[in-house]
Design a protein around this motif. Sequence first.
Motif, PDB file in Angstrom:
ATOM      1  N   VAL A 102       0.848  -1.192   0.000  1.00 11.61           N
ATOM      2  CA  VAL A 102       0.000   0.000   0.000  1.00 11.61           C
ATOM      3  C   VAL A 102       0.888   1.249   0.000  1.00 11.61           C
ATOM      4  O   VAL A 102       0.602   2.218  -0.701  1.00 11.61           O
ATOM      5  N   THR A 103       1.963   1.205   0.745  1.00 10.19           N
ATOM      6  CA  THR A 103       2.901   2.337   0.777  1.00 10.19           C
ATOM      7  C   THR A 103       3.442   2.627  -0.615  1.00 10.19           C
ATOM      8  O   THR A 103       3.519   3.796  -1.029  1.00 10.19           O
ATOM      9  N   GLU A 104       3.796   1.585  -1.365  1.00  9.65           N
ATOM     10  CA  GLU A 104       4.315   1.790  -2.725  1.00  9.65           C
ATOM     11  C   GLU A 104       3.260   2.403  -3.636  1.00  9.65           C
ATOM     12  O   GLU A 104       3.572   3.271  -4.465  1.00  9.65           O
ATOM     13  N   VAL A 105       2.018   1.969  -3.511  1.00 10.95           N
ATOM     14  CA  VAL A 105       0.938   2.530  -4.337  1.00 10.95           C
ATOM     15  C   VAL A 105       0.799   4.017  -4.056  1.00 10.95           C
ATOM     16  O   VAL A 105       0.761   4.838  -4.979  1.00 10.95           O
ATOM     17  N   ILE A 106       0.744   4.371  -2.786  1.00 12.69           N
ATOM     18  CA  ILE A 106       0.586   5.781  -2.420  1.00 12.69           C
ATOM     19  C   ILE A 106       1.809   6.594  -2.828  1.00 12.69           C
ATOM     20  O   ILE A 106       1.685   7.702  -3.355  1.00 12.69           O
TER      21      ILE A 106
END
Length: 81
Positions: A31-35
């Motif tokens: 999720v961190t990479e997506v954001i």
Amino acid sequence: MAIETSKLTIRLPVEDVNFVKRYAKANGLSVTEVIDRYLRRMRLLDNEAPPAALDEITGLLPADMDAEAEMRERQSTKHGQ
């Protein structure tokens, strides 16, 4: 060289949290990479596009607003033209 990071807690609608988790998993990302990727793209757009265009893309302007006309009006007011 390591990038300095910071922890951030945000509140989102449950449907958005579920979506980003599914999206991340389906694409082999956290999720961190997506954001992070989304924010990097916004920074690029901020440097390339007129401010109103970025607001329109990010949903900060109503869909029925003419972003270009609004931008011209703001520039005219700001610069006294």
